[in-house]
Design a protein around this motif. Sequence first.
Motif, PDB file in Angstrom:
ATOM      1  N   GLY A 188       0.705   7.846   4.578  1.00  0.00           N
ATOM      2  CA  GLY A 188       1.378   8.534   3.485  1.00  0.00           C
ATOM      3  C   GLY A 188       1.552   7.646   2.258  1.00  0.00           C
ATOM      4  O   GLY A 188       1.150   6.491   2.244  1.00  0.00           O
ATOM      5  N   SER A 189       2.184   8.203   1.233  1.00  0.00           N
ATOM      6  CA  SER A 189       2.400   7.459  -0.008  1.00  0.00           C
ATOM      7  C   SER A 189       3.460   6.390   0.184  1.00  0.00           C
ATOM      8  O   SER A 189       4.434   6.586   0.934  1.00  0.00           O
ATOM      9  N   GLN A 190       3.273   5.272  -0.507  1.00  0.00           N
ATOM     10  CA  GLN A 190       4.207   4.157  -0.429  1.00  0.00           C
ATOM     11  C   GLN A 190       4.430   3.590  -1.827  1.00  0.00           C
ATOM     12  O   GLN A 190       3.537   3.645  -2.674  1.00  0.00           O
ATOM     13  N   PRO A 191       5.602   3.018  -2.092  1.00  0.00           N
ATOM     14  CA  PRO A 191       5.839   2.381  -3.398  1.00  0.00           C
ATOM     15  C   PRO A 191       5.035   1.098  -3.525  1.00  0.00           C
ATOM     16  O   PRO A 191       4.497   0.573  -2.535  1.00  0.00           O
ATOM     17  N   SER A 192       4.950   0.580  -4.750  1.00  0.00           N
ATOM     18  CA  SER A 192       4.151  -0.628  -4.979  1.00  0.00           C
ATOM     19  C   SER A 192       4.672  -1.817  -4.189  1.00  0.00           C
ATOM     20  O   SER A 192       3.916  -2.731  -3.857  1.00  0.00           O
ATOM     21  N   GLU A 193       5.973  -1.800  -3.871  1.00  0.00           N
ATOM     22  CA  GLU A 193       6.538  -2.891  -3.078  1.00  0.00           C
ATOM     23  C   GLU A 193       5.889  -2.983  -1.701  1.00  0.00           C
ATOM     24  O   GLU A 193       5.864  -4.055  -1.089  1.00  0.00           O
ATOM     25  N   TRP A 194       5.360  -1.863  -1.235  1.00  0.00           N
ATOM     26  CA  TRP A 194       4.758  -1.858   0.104  1.00  0.00           C
ATOM     27  C   TRP A 194       3.554  -2.790   0.177  1.00  0.00           C
ATOM     28  O   TRP A 194       3.435  -3.581   1.104  1.00  0.00           O
ATOM     29  N   ILE A 195       2.653  -2.692  -0.800  1.00  0.00           N
ATOM     30  CA  ILE A 195       1.470  -3.555  -0.774  1.00  0.00           C
ATOM     31  C   ILE A 195       1.873  -5.023  -0.946  1.00  0.00           C
ATOM     32  O   ILE A 195       1.283  -5.919  -0.343  1.00  0.00           O
ATOM     33  N   ILE A 196       2.898  -5.270  -1.748  1.00  0.00           N
ATOM     34  CA  ILE A 196       3.357  -6.645  -1.941  1.00  0.00           C
ATOM     35  C   ILE A 196       3.853  -7.236  -0.620  1.00  0.00           C
ATOM     36  O   ILE A 196       3.582  -8.395  -0.296  1.00  0.00           O
ATOM     37  N   ASP A 197       4.549  -6.425   0.162  1.00  0.00           N
ATOM     38  CA  ASP A 197       5.145  -6.906   1.416  1.00  0.00           C
ATOM     39  C   ASP A 197       4.146  -6.968   2.567  1.00  0.00           C
ATOM     40  O   ASP A 197       4.321  -7.759   3.500  1.00  0.00           O
ATOM     41  N   HIS A 198       3.107  -6.141   2.536  1.00  0.00           N
ATOM     42  CA  HIS A 198       2.242  -5.997   3.714  1.00  0.00           C
ATOM     43  C   HIS A 198       0.790  -6.430   3.533  1.00  0.00           C
ATOM     44  O   HIS A 198       0.063  -6.568   4.515  1.00  0.00           O
ATOM     45  N   ALA A 199       0.328  -6.629   2.303  1.00  0.00           N
ATOM     46  CA  ALA A 199      -1.098  -6.852   2.057  1.00  0.00           C
ATOM     47  C   ALA A 199      -1.675  -8.017   2.851  1.00  0.00           C
ATOM     48  O   ALA A 199      -2.767  -7.913   3.421  1.00  0.00           O
ATOM     49  N   ASN A 200      -0.959  -9.129   2.891  1.00  0.00           N
ATOM     50  CA  ASN A 200      -1.552 -10.317   3.503  1.00  0.00           C
ATOM     51  C   ASN A 200      -1.665 -10.204   5.020  1.00  0.00           C
ATOM     52  O   ASN A 200      -2.222 -11.095   5.671  1.00  0.00           O
ATOM     53  N   GLN A 201      -1.161  -9.118   5.599  1.00  0.00           N
ATOM     54  CA  GLN A 201      -1.288  -8.926   7.045  1.00  0.00           C
ATOM     55  C   GLN A 201      -2.660  -8.375   7.430  1.00  0.00           C
ATOM     56  O   GLN A 201      -3.052  -8.439   8.588  1.00  0.00           O
ATOM     57  N   TYR A 202      -3.401  -7.848   6.455  1.00  0.00           N
ATOM     58  CA  TYR A 202      -4.611  -7.085   6.759  1.00  0.00           C
ATOM     59  C   TYR A 202      -5.888  -7.918   6.688  1.00  0.00           C
ATOM     60  O   TYR A 202      -5.927  -8.976   6.061  1.00  0.00           O
ATOM     61  N   LEU A 203      -6.906  -7.385   7.335  1.00  0.00           N
ATOM     62  CA  LEU A 203      -8.239  -7.982   7.296  1.00  0.00           C
ATOM     63  C   LEU A 203      -8.817  -7.907   5.890  1.00  0.00           C
ATOM     64  O   LEU A 203      -9.336  -8.893   5.364  1.00  0.00           O
ATOM     65  N   ALA A 204      -8.730  -6.731   5.260  1.00  0.00           N
ATOM     66  CA  ALA A 204      -9.293  -6.553   3.916  1.00  0.00           C
ATOM     67  C   ALA A 204      -8.852  -5.220   3.345  1.00  0.00           C
ATOM     68  O   ALA A 204      -8.532  -4.279   4.083  1.00  0.00           O
ATOM     69  N   LEU A 205      -8.852  -5.143   2.021  1.00  0.00           N
ATOM     70  CA  LEU A 205      -8.741  -3.865   1.324  1.00  0.00           C
ATOM     71  C   LEU A 205     -10.152  -3.304   1.196  1.00  0.00           C
ATOM     72  O   LEU A 205     -11.074  -4.017   0.790  1.00  0.00           O
ATOM     73  N   CYS A 206     -10.327  -2.032   1.509  1.00  0.00           N
ATOM     74  CA  CYS A 206     -11.654  -1.415   1.423  1.00  0.00           C
ATOM     75  C   CYS A 206     -11.584  -0.240   0.453  1.00  0.00           C
ATOM     76  O   CYS A 206     -10.822   0.711   0.651  1.00  0.00           O
ATOM     77  N   THR A 207     -12.374  -0.321  -0.635  1.00  0.00           N
ATOM     78  CA  THR A 207     -12.329   0.701  -1.687  1.00  0.00           C
ATOM     79  C   THR A 207     -13.748   1.161  -2.037  1.00  0.00           C
ATOM     80  O   THR A 207     -14.356   0.648  -2.976  1.00  0.00           O
ATOM     81  N   PRO A 208     -14.280   2.137  -1.314  1.00  0.00           N
ATOM     82  CA  PRO A 208     -15.658   2.602  -1.553  1.00  0.00           C
ATOM     83  C   PRO A 208     -15.740   3.649  -2.660  1.00  0.00           C
ATOM     84  O   PRO A 208     -16.251   4.755  -2.470  1.00  0.00           O
ATOM     85  N   PHE A 209     -15.256   3.303  -3.858  1.00  0.00           N
ATOM     86  CA  PHE A 209     -15.207   4.258  -4.967  1.00  0.00           C
ATOM     87  C   PHE A 209     -16.586   4.830  -5.287  1.00  0.00           C
ATOM     88  O   PHE A 209     -17.604   4.157  -5.138  1.00  0.00           O
ATOM     89  N   CYS A 210     -16.579   6.072  -5.796  1.00  0.00           N
ATOM     90  CA  CYS A 210     -17.832   6.735  -6.139  1.00  0.00           C
ATOM     91  C   CYS A 210     -17.545   7.810  -7.190  1.00  0.00           C
ATOM     92  O   CYS A 210     -16.387   8.051  -7.550  1.00  0.00           O
ATOM     93  N   GLU A 211     -18.593   8.446  -7.663  1.00  0.00           N
ATOM     94  CA  GLU A 211     -18.432   9.547  -8.605  1.00  0.00           C
ATOM     95  C   GLU A 211     -18.269  10.855  -7.843  1.00  0.00           C
ATOM     96  O   GLU A 211     -19.073  11.179  -6.963  1.00  0.00           O
ATOM     97  N   ALA A 212     -17.220  11.601  -8.162  1.00  0.00           N
ATOM     98  CA  ALA A 212     -17.014  12.906  -7.537  1.00  0.00           C
ATOM     99  C   ALA A 212     -18.018  13.906  -8.095  1.00  0.00           C
ATOM    100  O   ALA A 212     -18.643  13.679  -9.129  1.00  0.00           O
ATOM    101  N   LYS A 213     -18.149  15.027  -7.418  1.00  0.00           N
ATOM    102  CA  LYS A 213     -19.119  16.041  -7.845  1.00  0.00           C
ATOM    103  C   LYS A 213     -18.846  16.536  -9.260  1.00  0.00           C
ATOM    104  O   LYS A 213     -19.764  16.911  -9.993  1.00  0.00           O
TER     105      LYS A 213
END
Length: 389
Positions: A267-292
């Motif tokens: 679900g949605s989280q405030p910006s503080e969430w990424i600040i508190d939890h980001a370094n726990q993860y393997l990686a951020l994955c962002t496969p951005f693309c153009e929508a139809k």
Amino acid sequence: MSQIGYVLSDFPVLSETFVGTEIRAMKALGHSIQPMAFRLNPNGGQPIDDELARSATELSAVSTKHAMVEWLKNPVRSIKALSFIMRQRNLPKKSLIRSTGQLAASARTTKCHHLHAHFALHTAATAIAAAKLTGCNVSFVGHGYDVYSHPADLALKLSNVSFSVAVCKEMQSKFQTLNQSKKVHLVECGIDLARYPFKPTLSHNGKLLFIGRLTEKKGLTDLLYALSLIPEESRPSLDLVGDGEQKHELLTLTKQLNLNDYVSFLGSQPSEWIIDHANQYLALCTPFCEAKNGDRDTGPVVVKEAMALGLPVVSSDFMGCKEMISPDTGLLFSPHDIQALSDAISQINQQPSQQRLAQLKRARERVETYFSAHSSAQKLSSAIRGAAQ
């Protein structure tokens, strides 16, 4: 320093962290800022934006009577503003006349010298017309759907501003092609480095992270298919932070690909969430693309946030992402190349600890050099001062 009116459709908005960040950075440079929004959402944004929301003007609260009075104050300026409005082909003219008067009244009351609109749709059109009505300077910044999916008289807007702002080089090139007579400044959406401390770790929880709205342009169906290609014994889990219209489709696809044990919707989280939890993860994955429909992310802030905090990034080389991530600071792949995405995930999962740490340090240095809110505000401030001369 000039008094700047920030013209916004809704404020604050949870996913539009770049607006509040930019306003605070501009205020730190000495500018007086007045947020002006057609709709205020006191509890709809990030907690850090609450103070700005309390100081914002709600334009829709300005009476029609007061709005119309603005049109009677200077006939010459009124003719120029009305001429611009009548050339609009994609926005309702009656409501634009009213909103122009509302903004002009607010700008005059707060003694704004410059109007700066976020997004190139009705906010930009209203700001341009109100600037003609009041005699102040005006600019707007494009973002994504307003430029590529649902552009509304974009060339006309570009020819009637003091300057425009693009958030990535491809957008800057598009603006320059549409109108070569006006200045187009490249001002990336920066981040407040003080809020995003560098805290990398050699260990991680083995999970991938995605943060953003669950929409087609995020490329999340590609991400699920890429995960399914990785053997179960080495497949990382995925946490999806955000909400959006594609959630049901993604839930269905997760089940179809037998990924229920690997994918979690947080679900949605405030910006503080990424600040508190980001370094726990393997990686951020962002496969951005153009929508139809042409919609796209042009300069996603979440990528810069991850790089600043010390979280590896695996991203498509799409729009502004390829400007943010260099070959030695993250992993890039072509949009919709599911096999390449799968390989990149496996590569980051097998990365030696010391190599990971060195890459993270270079990523932080890159954000500090090119993508801080302070440096972006300096660019915008310089453009506004130049327009006033």
